[in-house]
Design an enzyme around this catalytic site. Structure first.
Site, PDB file in Angstrom:
ATOM      1  CD  GLU A  59      54.212  16.028  -3.260  1.00  0.00           C
ATOM      2  OE1 GLU A  59      54.728  16.354  -2.173  1.00  0.00           O
ATOM      3  OE2 GLU A  59      53.965  16.853  -4.158  1.00  0.00           O
ATOM      4  CG  HIS A 113      58.755  17.413  -1.057  1.00  0.00           C
ATOM      5  ND1 HIS A 113      59.599  18.493  -1.103  1.00  0.00           N
ATOM      6  CD2 HIS A 113      57.822  17.631  -2.028  1.00  0.00           C
ATOM      7  CE1 HIS A 113      59.190  19.321  -2.067  1.00  0.00           C
ATOM      8  NE2 HIS A 113      58.119  18.824  -2.634  1.00  0.00           N
TER       9      HIS A 113
HETATM   10 ZN   LIG Z   1      56.921  19.600  -4.211  1.00  0.00          ZN
END
Ligand SMILES: [Zn+2]
Length: 656
Positions: free
Chosen positions: A447, A450
């Site tokens: 994450e 991202h």
């Molecule tokens: Zn992802």
């Protein structure tokens, strides 16, 4: 009377939303005003008497809708992470209105006529102009009036069904929880875990996570308890089957209106895959070897168990085989994975090594919940980069899974720096430190990949900011970031015992890496099965209807050659939120599609000396900072220096 906090830009640093001032009653008036203001702005552009230019048309549209954007960004973030009955009511009311609103803009004939006349020589502008044209055509701008009228109806009904699907799923996670009276039935869980499941009435409730194979299945020793947990998992929210079948039929009808043979063809046309053939060719290379690998694993598990295992036994005996074969015990690692340390000395540390960025906690800035923390991110030269917001814990009001979302999009147009957020679903212990599983550590690195894509964005227009790239590309940078979780220098820095500070023993790390290779067959099959199920629903032809969705599901897996009785899809139809409540319809293939680029890039980092500032800068400059401002595969080639090949992926997954 207090003014509605959405009506003006936030005066907090980085325009962080003023969560402390936002109350439920602010949302509806802000949505209402936001839509009205944007419609007036768009009308002014559409009816302008000036000749259409990039600035007065495309940039004008980019500048429009600020109130709506602020409101929707906060609202949907809260609806995902900290919902309530009130929020759910608002969501039901507002979702179809938002669909109508976006149709009103994209089906505006005067506006479309102007967009068609805009011309520009600037590369970033031409790319954005193409995106707008494509968005409008895909939204039905070229259709006749009666066709557009039907399209509006379809969009509204789809948006209503999708909200209904999501809400029944959220309720199912607690309503379908496995409840036991006697704590002994949870034998296999440690005492702290059992305590955290205790309810006010003295029973113990294990909530469902949003995928088939519940983590508890690896630990629970009572076979019948495992069976009950598994059956609750695969049978949850049964009403969603009918909703899904209805949505698939409506999507097929919409695709036909827009000139495509089915929804999958429509869905991939603006992705990097572009055609259904490209997707099917790739999936076709993976199915056979993955099924064979899972078969070999099943044999090992049966041998270990001494009887013919059932699907709810898979995780339990694969843990046993892992322990026997690799002398590996997943729980033995957890004391070395304390949440704060994983972030500070692992996730952030790797980013500092690669990109030179640093993090400072901002306890003066708050989120919507006391568990949410805010950090300020600085570039190597000390300049301000953005904010990183973290909401790590699971709660009954949060949807399943882990995700990144933007609270403020970077753009030069508005001189805004990014505010990005990561949501995880880690169980909060009743007391003491939060110790993660290896999978949760991996998710934290994922994450944050991202988050970096959002934080490093250096683009002019919000439409192409940060992670605004095709869905089958967006998982690529986040998957690359996973590599640093087990990178020796990074691991040595964060994997330390939470009580003694002792580093994790090297043998545990080696065992982890060896054991990682086990169960790849299972993981690939459960993923591919979900992918092919999504695909089958969205290759339905217009007019084809499904009366028995469960039979359709079984037949789809059979036809695709991925029906493995012991390994069900990672998501069945009834809880496939990506596809029926999110933006991934005919798009679940994206993860493995992105993994081709990911495996290529991991190879590049390794060939070039791994965790270095020079490597980080190259990846940042060519890829992460570009957002969606150029063709994604061009960005990849600029970074990697060649066309992507599937070979590194096949190696990694043991599929050769
Ligand atoms: Zn992802």
């Amino acid at each position: 009377m207090v003014e509605n906090p959405f009506f003006a830009p936030s005066d907090l640093p980085y325009e962080l939303p003023p969560f402390a001032d936002i109350r439920e009653e602010h949302y509806l008036p802000a949505f209402e005003r936001g839509m009205a203001v944007q419609l007036a702005e768009v009308e002014a552009i559409a009816n302008s008497t000036e000749p259409p230019t990039f600035d007065n048309t495309i940039a004008g549209l980019e500048r429009s809708g600020r109130i709506l954007d602020r409101t929707a960004t906060v609202f949907f973030s809260i609806a995902s992470s900290n919902s309530s009955d009130g929020i759910m009511e608002i969501e039901k009311e507002v979702s179809p209105q938002l669909t109508r609103h976006s149709d009103a803009i994209r089906l505006d004939r005067a506006l479309w006529a102007r967009i068609k006349q805009v011309a520009t020589d600037d590369p970033e502008e031409s790319w954005l102009l193409e995106k707008y044209r494509d968005d409008f055509i895909r939204a039905g701008a070229d259709l006749s009036e009666p066709e557009q009228a039907r399209l509006r109806e379809l969009n509204e009904e789809l948006s209503r069904l999708s909200t209904e699907f999501a809400q029944s799923l959220l309720k199912a996670s607690t309503e379908s929880a496995l409840v036991v009276r006697d704590a002994k039935e949870f034998d296999g869980f440690d005492a702290a875990k059992i305590e955290s499941l205790r309810q006010d009435d003295g029973t113990y409730a294990l909530p469902l996570l949003n995928f088939t194979s519940q983590p508890g299945l690896a630990q629970l020793t009572d076979r019948d308890v495992r069976r009950r947990l598994y059956e609750l998992s695969v049978g949850r929210a049964p009403g969603n089957f009918v909703l899904a079948a209805r949505m698939a039929a409506l999507r097929a009808e919409r695709a036909a209106l827009l000139g495509f043979p089915d929804h999958a063809s429509y869905s991939v046309a603006d992705q990097t895959a572009k055609t259904v053939d490209a997707v099917e060719e790739m999936l076709g290379q993976l199915v056979g070897p993955a099924v064979r690998n899972a078969g070999k694993e099943a044999e090992a598990l049966t041998q270990q168990a001494g009887f013919a295992i059932e699907p709810w036994d898979w995780s339990y005996y694969s843990e046993k085989v892992r322990q026997a074969r690799y002398d590996f015990d997943g729980d033995a690692m957890r004391p070395y994975f304390e949440l704060n340390r994983v972030f500070r000395d692992g996730v952030f540390f790797a980013a500092t090594k690669l990109y030179g960025i640093t993090f400072t906690e901002r306890p003066d800035l708050g989120g919507y919940h006391p568990d949410v923390s805010v950090s300020e991110v600085f570039d190597e030269d000390g300049s301000r980069l953005g904010l990183f917001v973290l909401d790590p814990y699971a709660r009954a009001t949060k949807r399943g899974g882990a995700w990144m979302n933007n609270l403020v999009d970077q753009s030069f147009l508005f001189a805004l720096r990014p505010v990005v957020m990561n949501n995880l679903n880690i169980t909060k212990p009743a007391s003491g430190p939060t110790l993660l599983t290896y999978d949760e550590v991996n998710t934290a690195f994922h994450e944050f990949g991202h988050a970096l894509h959002g934080l490093f964005s250096q683009v002019r227009y919000p439409r192409v900011s940060g992670t605004s790239v095709p869905r089958d590309f967006v998982e690529y940078p986040s998957q690359v970031n996973e590599m640093w979780g087990t990178w020796p220098e990074v691991l040595a820095n964060y994997a330390k015992h939470h009580e003694t500070g002792e580093p994790m023993p090297a043998e545990l790390v080696e065992k982890l890496q060896a054991a990682e290779k086990f169960n790849q067959g299972f993981k690939t099959v459960e993923y591919l099965a979900a992918t092919l199920l999504d695909w089958a629903w969205h290759r339905l032809k217009p007019g084809e209807t499904v009366d028995d969705p469960e039979a359709f599901e079984a037949a789809a897996l059979e036809t695709a050659g991925i029906a493995v009785p012991l390994v069900r899809p990672r998501y069945r139809t009834n809880y496939f939120a990506h596809v029926f409540a999110g933006g991934y319809s005919a798009g679940y293939y994206s993860y493995i599609w992105s993994e081709v680029l990911d495996a290529e890039s991991v190879e590049w980092f390794k060939e070039n000396g791994g965790l270095t500032r020079a490597n980080g800068d190259h990846f940042r400059r060519e890829l992460l900072s570009r957002g969606g401002s150029l063709d994604p595969l061009t960005a990849f080639r600029n970074f990697r220096g060649r066309e992507p090949s599937i070979q590194p992926l096949l190696n990694r997954r043991g599929l050769i």
